[in-house]
Write an enzyme that holds these catalytic residues in place. Sequence first.
Site, PDB file in Angstrom:
ATOM      1  N   GLY A   1      -3.109  -6.389  -2.617  1.00  0.00           N
ATOM      2  CA  GLY A   1      -1.621  -6.208  -2.879  1.00  0.00           C
ATOM      3  C   GLY A   1      -1.117  -7.034  -1.882  1.00  0.00           C
ATOM      4  N   GLU A   2       0.119  -6.980  -1.202  1.00  0.00           N
ATOM      5  CA  GLU A   2       0.669  -8.077  -0.214  1.00  0.00           C
ATOM      6  C   GLU A   2       0.278  -7.797   1.031  1.00  0.00           C
ATOM      7  OE1 GLU A   2       1.746 -10.787  -1.580  1.00  0.00           O
ATOM      8  OE2 GLU A   2       2.105 -11.229   0.311  1.00  0.00           O
ATOM      9  N   SER A   3      -0.674  -8.513   1.934  1.00  0.00           N
ATOM     10  CA  SER A   3      -0.806  -8.273   3.215  1.00  0.00           C
ATOM     11  C   SER A   3       0.186  -8.136   4.069  1.00  0.00           C
ATOM     12  CB  SER A   3      -2.196  -9.260   3.522  1.00  0.00           C
ATOM     13  OG  SER A   3      -1.562 -10.492   3.365  1.00  0.00           O
TER      14      SER A   3
ATOM     15  N   CYS B   1      -9.046  -8.407  -1.484  1.00  0.00           N
ATOM     16  CA  CYS B   1      -8.042  -9.340  -1.331  1.00  0.00           C
ATOM     17  C   CYS B   1      -7.165  -9.419  -0.196  1.00  0.00           C
ATOM     18  CB  CYS B   1      -7.477  -9.334  -2.870  1.00  0.00           C
ATOM     19  SG  CYS B   1      -6.642 -10.660  -3.287  1.00  0.00           S
TER      20      CYS B   1
ATOM     21  N   ARG C   1      -4.851 -17.278   2.827  1.00  0.00           N
ATOM     22  CA  ARG C   1      -4.168 -16.839   1.988  1.00  0.00           C
ATOM     23  C   ARG C   1      -3.807 -17.571   0.977  1.00  0.00           C
ATOM     24  NH1 ARG C   1       1.025 -14.295   3.900  1.00  0.00           N
ATOM     25  NH2 ARG C   1       0.923 -13.243   2.059  1.00  0.00           N
TER      26      ARG C   1
ATOM     27  N   ILE D   1      -7.011 -12.653  -8.149  1.00  0.00           N
ATOM     28  CA  ILE D   1      -5.557 -12.495  -8.308  1.00  0.00           C
ATOM     29  C   ILE D   1      -4.636 -13.211  -7.042  1.00  0.00           C
ATOM     30  CG2 ILE D   1      -3.565 -11.076  -8.880  1.00  0.00           C
ATOM     31  CD1 ILE D   1      -5.652  -9.088 -10.078  1.00  0.00           C
ATOM     32  N   ARG D   2      -4.075 -14.244  -7.119  1.00  0.00           N
ATOM     33  CA  ARG D   2      -3.257 -14.730  -5.944  1.00  0.00           C
ATOM     34  C   ARG D   2      -4.277 -14.561  -4.751  1.00  0.00           C
ATOM     35  NH1 ARG D   2       0.598 -12.321  -4.107  1.00  0.00           N
ATOM     36  NH2 ARG D   2       0.326 -10.552  -5.387  1.00  0.00           N
TER      37      ARG D   2
ATOM     38  N   HIS E   1     -11.219  -8.667  -6.963  1.00  0.00           N
ATOM     39  CA  HIS E   1     -10.861  -7.395  -7.270  1.00  0.00           C
ATOM     40  C   HIS E   1     -11.935  -6.637  -7.968  1.00  0.00           C
ATOM     41  CE1 HIS E   1      -6.967  -7.413  -5.619  1.00  0.00           C
ATOM     42  NE2 HIS E   1      -6.854  -8.785  -5.696  1.00  0.00           N
TER      43      HIS E   1
ATOM     44  N   GLU F   1     -12.467  -3.521  -8.426  1.00  0.00           N
ATOM     45  CA  GLU F   1     -11.738  -2.459  -9.074  1.00  0.00           C
ATOM     46  C   GLU F   1     -10.896  -2.323 -10.452  1.00  0.00           C
ATOM     47  OE1 GLU F   1     -10.511  -4.154  -6.719  1.00  0.00           O
ATOM     48  OE2 GLU F   1      -8.368  -4.253  -6.647  1.00  0.00           O
TER      49      GLU F   1
HETATM   50  N1  GLN Z   1      -1.793 -13.063  -1.945  1.00  0.00           N
HETATM   51  C1  GLN Z   1      -1.937 -11.846  -1.227  1.00  0.00           C
HETATM   52  C2  GLN Z   1      -1.655 -11.795   0.006  1.00  0.00           C
HETATM   53  O1  GLN Z   1      -1.521 -12.744   0.588  1.00  0.00           O
HETATM   54  C3  GLN Z   1      -3.095 -11.193  -1.811  1.00  0.00           C
HETATM   55  C4  GLN Z   1      -3.250 -11.126  -3.192  1.00  0.00           C
HETATM   56  C5  GLN Z   1      -3.973  -9.707  -3.735  1.00  0.00           C
HETATM   57  O2  GLN Z   1      -4.264  -8.896  -3.138  1.00  0.00           O
HETATM   58  N2  GLN Z   1      -4.172  -9.767  -4.961  1.00  0.00           N
HETATM   59  O3  GLN Z   1      -1.340 -10.706   0.639  1.00  0.00           O
END
Ligand code: GLN
Length: 191
Positions: A47-49, A79, A106, A133-134, A169, A171
């Site tokens: 997600g977004e940490s 992630c 990150r 993913i990112r 990921h 999942e």
């Molecule tokens: N870029 C996100 C972060 O820094 C992590 C990306 C992800 O969980 N898919 O939190």
Amino acid sequence: MNIGILAVQGAFIEHEKMLDSLGISYFEIRKKTDLCQKMDGLILPGGESTVMGKLLHELGLFEVLKHKIEEGLPVLATCAGLILLAEKLTNDEKVYFATLPVTVKRNAYGRQLGSFHIDSEVKYVGIEPLTFIRAPYIENVTEGVEVLALVNDKIAGVKYKNQIGLAFHPEVTESPRIHEYFIKICKEQMA
Ligand code: GLN
């Protein structure tokens, strides 16, 4: 067997579907009282940490979860979840649980290259489809940290005591084998 899945933000539903397919029971962690139930393992999703880190504090979940991780609760972090566990972040001043002695970068692949798919070896599991993913990667590990996955010369998965941290990921793929490996660890811990 009951797995707690942090469900304040991000890709928690995909982990739930994976556990459904394995017939493993779980509950969502959204508020402090959710933590009153028996928990045999914890999943920290992607997600977004920064958002998850903020919500962990605001919802009063942070201290209890950190304590449980330090006490040996098995954790599968993917992630953004890996970022939450890392002791150090290269490109961020903030750290969160800081229970995993690694340095994580990150958004490490840059915007264009941050999302990709590759088949690669994961120790104890085999060749797996890995989706980034990112994604972050792990820049440094300290002694005692076991490398589980190396992708293009970058560390993408580690294990340290009760904690598994993955930059990718599992999942979102069809393969349940990484979750099966995690459940096996949870069962061993219960025994
Ligand atoms: N870029 C996100 C972060 O820094 C992590 C990306 C992800 O969980 N898919 O939190």
